[in-house]
Structures are given as structure tokens and as C-alpha cells.
Design a protein around this motif. Structure first.
Motif, PDB file in Angstrom:
ATOM      1  N   PHE A   1       0.821  -1.126  -0.053  1.00 44.30           N
ATOM      2  CA  PHE A   1       0.043   0.026   0.009  1.00 44.30           C
ATOM      3  C   PHE A   1       0.882   1.314  -0.064  1.00 44.30           C
ATOM      4  O   PHE A   1       1.721   1.375   0.856  1.00 44.30           O
ATOM      5  N   ARG A   2       0.610   2.215  -1.008  1.00 42.86           N
ATOM      6  CA  ARG A   2       1.776   3.185  -1.081  1.00 42.86           C
ATOM      7  C   ARG A   2       1.058   4.313  -0.606  1.00 42.86           C
ATOM      8  O   ARG A   2       1.646   5.216   0.042  1.00 42.86           O
ATOM      9  N   LEU A   3      -0.277   4.438  -0.051  1.00 46.09           N
ATOM     10  CA  LEU A   3      -0.939   5.696   0.508  1.00 46.09           C
ATOM     11  C   LEU A   3      -1.465   5.085   1.672  1.00 46.09           C
ATOM     12  O   LEU A   3      -2.420   4.146   1.819  1.00 46.09           O
TER      13      LEU A   3
ATOM     14  N   LEU B   1      -2.641  12.096  -6.708  1.00 50.46           N
ATOM     15  CA  LEU B   1      -2.316  11.899  -8.004  1.00 50.46           C
ATOM     16  C   LEU B   1      -2.526  13.197  -8.972  1.00 50.46           C
ATOM     17  O   LEU B   1      -2.449  13.243  -9.959  1.00 50.46           O
ATOM     18  N   LYS B   2      -2.984  14.157  -8.222  1.00 51.91           N
ATOM     19  CA  LYS B   2      -3.149  15.561  -8.447  1.00 51.91           C
ATOM     20  C   LYS B   2      -4.429  15.464  -9.455  1.00 51.91           C
ATOM     21  O   LYS B   2      -4.509  16.167 -10.701  1.00 51.91           O
TER      22      LYS B   2
ATOM     23  N   PRO C   1      -4.120   6.886 -20.249  1.00 51.15           N
ATOM     24  CA  PRO C   1      -3.460   7.681 -19.371  1.00 51.15           C
ATOM     25  C   PRO C   1      -3.362   7.500 -17.807  1.00 51.15           C
ATOM     26  O   PRO C   1      -2.565   7.743 -17.263  1.00 51.15           O
ATOM     27  N   ILE C   2      -4.687   7.256 -17.534  1.00 47.71           N
ATOM     28  CA  ILE C   2      -5.029   7.127 -16.257  1.00 47.71           C
ATOM     29  C   ILE C   2      -4.414   5.627 -15.829  1.00 47.71           C
ATOM     30  O   ILE C   2      -4.043   5.705 -14.561  1.00 47.71           O
ATOM     31  N   ARG C   3      -4.574   4.674 -16.392  1.00 48.71           N
ATOM     32  CA  ARG C   3      -3.788   3.700 -16.172  1.00 48.71           C
ATOM     33  C   ARG C   3      -2.205   3.903 -15.519  1.00 48.71           C
ATOM     34  O   ARG C   3      -1.643   3.209 -14.933  1.00 48.71           O
ATOM     35  N   ARG C   4      -1.696   4.514 -16.772  1.00 49.50           N
ATOM     36  CA  ARG C   4      -0.179   4.567 -16.715  1.00 49.50           C
ATOM     37  C   ARG C   4      -0.025   5.371 -15.242  1.00 49.50           C
ATOM     38  O   ARG C   4       1.101   5.048 -14.681  1.00 49.50           O
TER      39      ARG C   4
ATOM     40  N   ARG D   1       2.225   4.181 -12.402  1.00 53.91           N
ATOM     41  CA  ARG D   1       3.343   5.017 -11.942  1.00 53.91           C
ATOM     42  C   ARG D   1       3.549   5.379 -10.273  1.00 53.91           C
ATOM     43  O   ARG D   1       4.358   5.160  -9.563  1.00 53.91           O
ATOM     44  N   PHE D   2       2.261   5.840  -9.903  1.00 52.97           N
ATOM     45  CA  PHE D   2       2.144   6.138  -8.341  1.00 52.97           C
ATOM     46  C   PHE D   2       2.199   4.912  -7.617  1.00 52.97           C
ATOM     47  O   PHE D   2       3.059   5.131  -6.492  1.00 52.97           O
ATOM     48  N   GLU D   3       1.666   3.925  -7.819  1.00 55.14           N
ATOM     49  CA  GLU D   3       1.608   2.539  -7.076  1.00 55.14           C
ATOM     50  C   GLU D   3       3.325   1.955  -7.142  1.00 55.14           C
ATOM     51  O   GLU D   3       3.432   1.300  -6.261  1.00 55.14           O
ATOM     52  N   ARG D   4       3.924   2.330  -8.215  1.00 51.08           N
ATOM     53  CA  ARG D   4       5.258   1.764  -8.095  1.00 51.08           C
ATOM     54  C   ARG D   4       5.243   0.087  -8.019  1.00 51.08           C
ATOM     55  O   ARG D   4       6.037  -0.411  -7.369  1.00 51.08           O
TER      56      ARG D   4
END
Length: 151
Positions: free
Chosen positions: A10-12, A49-50, A131-134, A138-141
Motif C-alpha cells: 500500500f503506497r498511501l 495523483l493531482k 493515461p489514467i492506467r499509466r 507510476r504512482f503505485e510503483r
């Protein structure tokens, strides 16, 4: 003061405030409130994710919500909700949640919601864009599988 404990995968982690109005007549958080906690975590996720649903950056409806209750919560508990995207379908994606008590690390609840991409102007389901998937990956790493979610 308690700290947010990291949870693997869990990243967040989002701090949650247990409010007096969350408490039922039995003295613990009412079961329906957990879905509001999940909603607060989703808002924090998009903020991280802004992105904003209000601006139309991401458009979806929640098609399914489930929660497994592990331990009761009282007004004195200090909570956090860990959130991640666990999979993508063609027009859907799944959030997973883990609510923990910060001081003890005790598991409170685990949940899952299925979000379906939705075009509000046309009133119909739409695919989740690349774009949302990417951005999410990227956020989740970490790898996030592509497969249909059961709704």
C-alpha cells in the motif's frame, strides 16, 4: 501522538478521524461509516495523483462495495486507511482498503470497491483510458494486473 504505519503493498495511508456522530448506540463505529472512510481514502488517492472527479479528470461510478469487519472501533481509537488499486478491467478498476488502528497496528477492516468508467454526459459506461492506467501504475510503483473485475 501516533504515526501512520506502513503496510506492504500500500503506497498511501490516509489518517481517519473517528467522530462522535460515527458512534452507534453500542458505543462503537457503525458499520455503514466504514464506506465513508473508504470514500475519504479515494478522495485522498486522487488528490495524491493531482486528479479530481469534480474537474472531470476521472469519471466513474462505484458499482460494488464490500467490507470485512475485523475489530470494533471506539471514539478513542486512532485510525488510518491504506488504499491501493489492485486491478484493471476494460472499463473498471478495483480499489482495496485496509483500515488499521495506528497505535497497536490492529486490523480494523478490509474492503474493496469496483469503479466503472462512466461518461456522465452520454449516460453510459466507458473504458478506463490508458493515461489514467499509466498514472496509477507510476504512482503505485508496482505491477497492477489487467483483468476484468467482478462487479
Amino acid at each position: 501522538m501516533s504515526r501512520l504505519r506502513k503496510v506492504r503493498g500500500f503506497r498511501l495511508a490516509v489518517p481517519l478521524e473517528v467522530r462522535f456522530k460515527d458512534i452507534d448506540s453500542m458505543g462503537h463505529v457503525n458499520n455503514a461509516v466504514y464506506f465513508t472512510y473508504f470514500e475519504n481514502a479515494r478522495i485522498a488517492y486522487w488528490n495524491a495523483l493531482k486528479k479530481s472527479r469534480v474537474r472531470g479528470d476521472v469519471e466513474y461510478v462505484v458499482a460494488r462495495a464490500e467490507c470485512d469487519f475485523k475489530s470494533q472501533v471506539t471514539l478513542e481509537d486512532v485510525l488510518s486507511c491504506h488504499i491501493r488499486v489492485s486491478s484493471f478491467g476494460r472499463s473498471s478498476f478495483c480499489f482495496e482498503y485496509l483500515i488499521r488502528e495506528n497505535r497497536s497496528g490492529r486490523a480494523i477492516a478490509a474492503g474493496r470497491t469496483v469503479q466503472v468508467g462512466y461518461d456522465y454526459r452520454k449516460g453510459r459506461v466507458r473504458p478506463i483510458g490508458e493515461p489514467i492506467r499509466r498514472l496509477i501504475r507510476r504512482f503505485e510503483r508496482r505491477p497492477i494486473p489487467d483483468h476484468p473485475a467482478r462487479a
